[in-house]
Design a protein around this motif. Structure first.
Motif: not given
Length: 147
Positions: A100-114
């Motif tokens: 398994y290699a290293s990985w990163v997933r990024s998600f921008t949260l919407p303004e409506t998220a707490n």
């Protein structure tokens, strides 16, 4: 100029053009080519319910301790870094794909998220992340009476 592996001792099954299949074998069975065709980043499903956002990542073969979740300025980063263990010194591998290699997933949260209410669980090879919505973002539903 491209070098193509040619093996005259290989049985060509009565092919009219001996060595022709070697050209395709060298292209499609090459590790450099195959590694770029296989995605090493897990697939994600993103859904929304009335009061939560849901993120699911298919990441089988890992442990929950392998994951790191960080929130930085409304960006949720999910990362894994695992190293291949070299404990099989007695075996002489011609090809080794268990890693398994290293990985990163990024998600921008919407303004409506707490951002204060994020829960994560890892079961059966799926990382599930539930992100609560802010109260003002929750859908208001009511029955409207017709006069």
């Amino acid at each position: 100029m491209t070098l193509v592996k040619f093996n005259p001792a290989k049985n060509n099954n009565g092919s009219l053009l001996p060595g022709f299949s070697d050209v395709f074998d060298s292209i499609f069975n090459d590790t450099f080519f195959n590694d770029r065709m296989i995605s090493r980043v897990p697939a994600a499903n993103i859904s929304e319910s009335e009061d939560h956002f849901h993120v699911e990542l298919a990441a089988p073969g890992l442990k929950k301790e392998d994951f790191k979740l960080n929130l930085d300025r409304n960006v949720l980063n999910i990362s894994v870094e695992s190293r291949q263990e070299q404990n099989d010194q007695q075996k002489n591998y011609s090809k080794r794909e268990y890693s398994y290699a290293s990985w990163v997933r990024s998600f921008t949260l919407p303004e409506t998220a707490n951002a204060e209410q994020i829960d994560a669980t890892y079961t059966d090879g799926v990382l599930k992340i539930d992100i609560a919505k802010r109260e003002e973002a929750k859908a208001v539903r009511r029955q409207i009476e017709i006069r």
